[in-house]
Design a protein around this motif. Sequence first.
Motif, mmCIF file in Angstrom:
data_model
loop_
_atom_site.group_PDB
_atom_site.id
_atom_site.type_symbol
_atom_site.label_atom_id
_atom_site.label_comp_id
_atom_site.label_asym_id
_atom_site.label_seq_id
_atom_site.Cartn_x
_atom_site.Cartn_y
_atom_site.Cartn_z
ATOM 1 N N VAL A 5 3.482 -0.546 2.347
ATOM 2 C CA VAL A 5 2.947 -1.511 1.388
ATOM 3 C C VAL A 5 3.461 -1.199 -0.017
ATOM 4 O O VAL A 5 3.344 -0.061 -0.498
ATOM 5 N N MET A 6 4.011 -2.210 -0.666
ATOM 6 C CA MET A 6 4.417 -2.070 -2.069
ATOM 7 C C MET A 6 3.212 -2.400 -2.945
ATOM 8 O O MET A 6 2.651 -3.507 -2.854
ATOM 9 N N THR A 7 2.814 -1.465 -3.780
ATOM 10 C CA THR A 7 1.664 -1.727 -4.652
ATOM 11 C C THR A 7 2.107 -1.995 -6.087
ATOM 12 O O THR A 7 1.375 -2.566 -6.873
ATOM 13 N N GLU A 8 3.310 -1.536 -6.460
ATOM 14 C CA GLU A 8 3.837 -1.909 -7.775
ATOM 15 C C GLU A 8 5.348 -2.096 -7.684
ATOM 16 O O GLU A 8 6.014 -1.469 -6.843
ATOM 17 N N LEU A 9 5.878 -2.953 -8.556
ATOM 18 C CA LEU A 9 7.287 -3.335 -8.456
ATOM 19 C C LEU A 9 8.161 -2.383 -9.276
ATOM 20 O O LEU A 9 8.832 -2.779 -10.232
ATOM 21 N N THR A 10 8.161 -1.115 -8.858
ATOM 22 C CA THR A 10 8.914 -0.090 -9.589
ATOM 23 C C THR A 10 10.048 0.467 -8.737
ATOM 24 O O THR A 10 10.486 1.596 -8.936
ATOM 25 N N GLY A 11 10.485 -0.291 -7.735
ATOM 26 C CA GLY A 11 11.504 0.223 -6.823
ATOM 27 C C GLY A 11 10.836 0.868 -5.620
ATOM 28 O O GLY A 11 9.603 0.814 -5.473
ATOM 29 N N PRO A 12 11.647 1.497 -4.740
ATOM 30 C CA PRO A 12 11.094 2.063 -3.501
ATOM 31 C C PRO A 12 9.900 2.991 -3.721
ATOM 32 O O PRO A 12 8.995 3.053 -2.880
ATOM 33 N N TYR A 64 2.172 -6.103 -1.323
ATOM 34 C CA TYR A 64 2.728 -6.840 -0.185
ATOM 35 C C TYR A 64 3.384 -5.844 0.762
ATOM 36 O O TYR A 64 3.773 -4.747 0.355
ATOM 37 N N VAL A 65 3.479 -6.243 2.039
ATOM 38 C CA VAL A 65 4.164 -5.426 3.039
ATOM 39 C C VAL A 65 5.652 -5.759 2.947
ATOM 40 O O VAL A 65 6.037 -6.930 3.017
#
Length: 327
Positions: A5-12, A64-65
Amino acid sequence: MRAFVMTELTGPSGGAEADVPEPVGAHPWADGERLLIDVHAAGVSFPDLLQTRGQYQHGSPPPYVAGGEAAGVVLEAPPGSGFRPGDRVASLTVWGALAERALGIPRYTVKLPDDFDFVSGAALYLNYATAWFSLHRVNFTKGEDVLVHGASGGVGTAAVQLVRALGGRPIAVVSTSDKARVVREAGAAEVVLSDEGWVAQVRELTGGLGVPVVVDPVGGDRFTDSLRCLDVGGRLAVVGFAAGEIPTVKVNRLLLRDLSVVGVALDPYVARFPEMARTLAAELERLAASGELRPLAGHVLPLASAREALELIDTRRAVGKVVVTIR
Ligand SMILES: NC(=O)c1ccc[n+]([C@@H]2O[C@H](COP(=O)([O-])OP(=O)(O)OC[C@H]3O[C@@H](n4cnc5c(N)ncnc54)[C@H](OP(=O)(O)O)[C@@H]3O)[C@@H](O)[C@H]2O)c1
């Protein structure tokens, strides 16, 4: 279910494995049609990396997943979709595939041949659909030379294999001798290194004329140099900008040598001409069943290493497709 799950848009690094609820309803791109897949393997590609930084046109807000495509077994399928529970499929998901269950997009789903394992399945749809559609957009015909940039990457290896399968001569451009080895195994007829005067080498390989077709998922400086090595009347497919920079073109270059620069974006095309999705799915199923497409999964990692999977692409170390096994 377990998912990345991506919790913030800071890369991987903005993502981690977590427990999340199973998907409800239908994929937003699926017109209310619920295609639920028990995921065995997920494909990770450059667009997934762009999404982790909020740089992709089709991104999803966090949390998002992640995971753009899934291979697995259909659990639920809409009536009339052509799919049934139990079918082994590969499906574009755009996001959501790095999980035990994912929602597929029926129009971008294909049935897998029996001899296709799920790792190969997870490497099938996005890259081969993009490569096939690129060749379609530039009216590739049997016998033509096709220069493929980023040829050891996901789209690149697929383009090399497809050009071969469709009777052309793939000429690959790669940055290292290790990548050259990979792309030769994928079927490249000729390989040139990007830092060794590749334009002159391509001219030499084509009797001074240049190539009729270029497939370019890299952009940047490659684009302008590619125009220089097109034959008169040549066509260039703009697939992506892995190098980061979106190039510009002085259109007098096109006028003076009858060149065409053609965009490659499947989804708007399918929205306007829906039959293209069916044609493409049928072609991918036919070519996969014929044994002519053998996706190169250069890296296979478990779900616990999904972040590393994205980092492989981020650091330009990926060869072929990066696949994450879910079970
Ligand atoms: N239009 C579409 O429908 C569509 C669909 C899928 C993907 N794409 C786009 O196509 C591009 C390639 O995707 P992919 O999944 O094939 O990626 P990939 O597997 O990471 O391959 C990209 C290749 O680009 C080359 N490259 C050159 N400069 C680079 C840089 N600065 N950083 C990273 N790579 C660089 C690398 O090869 P060398 O090291 O040999 O140069 C690499 O193998 C991306 O821009 C992606 O968004 C477009």
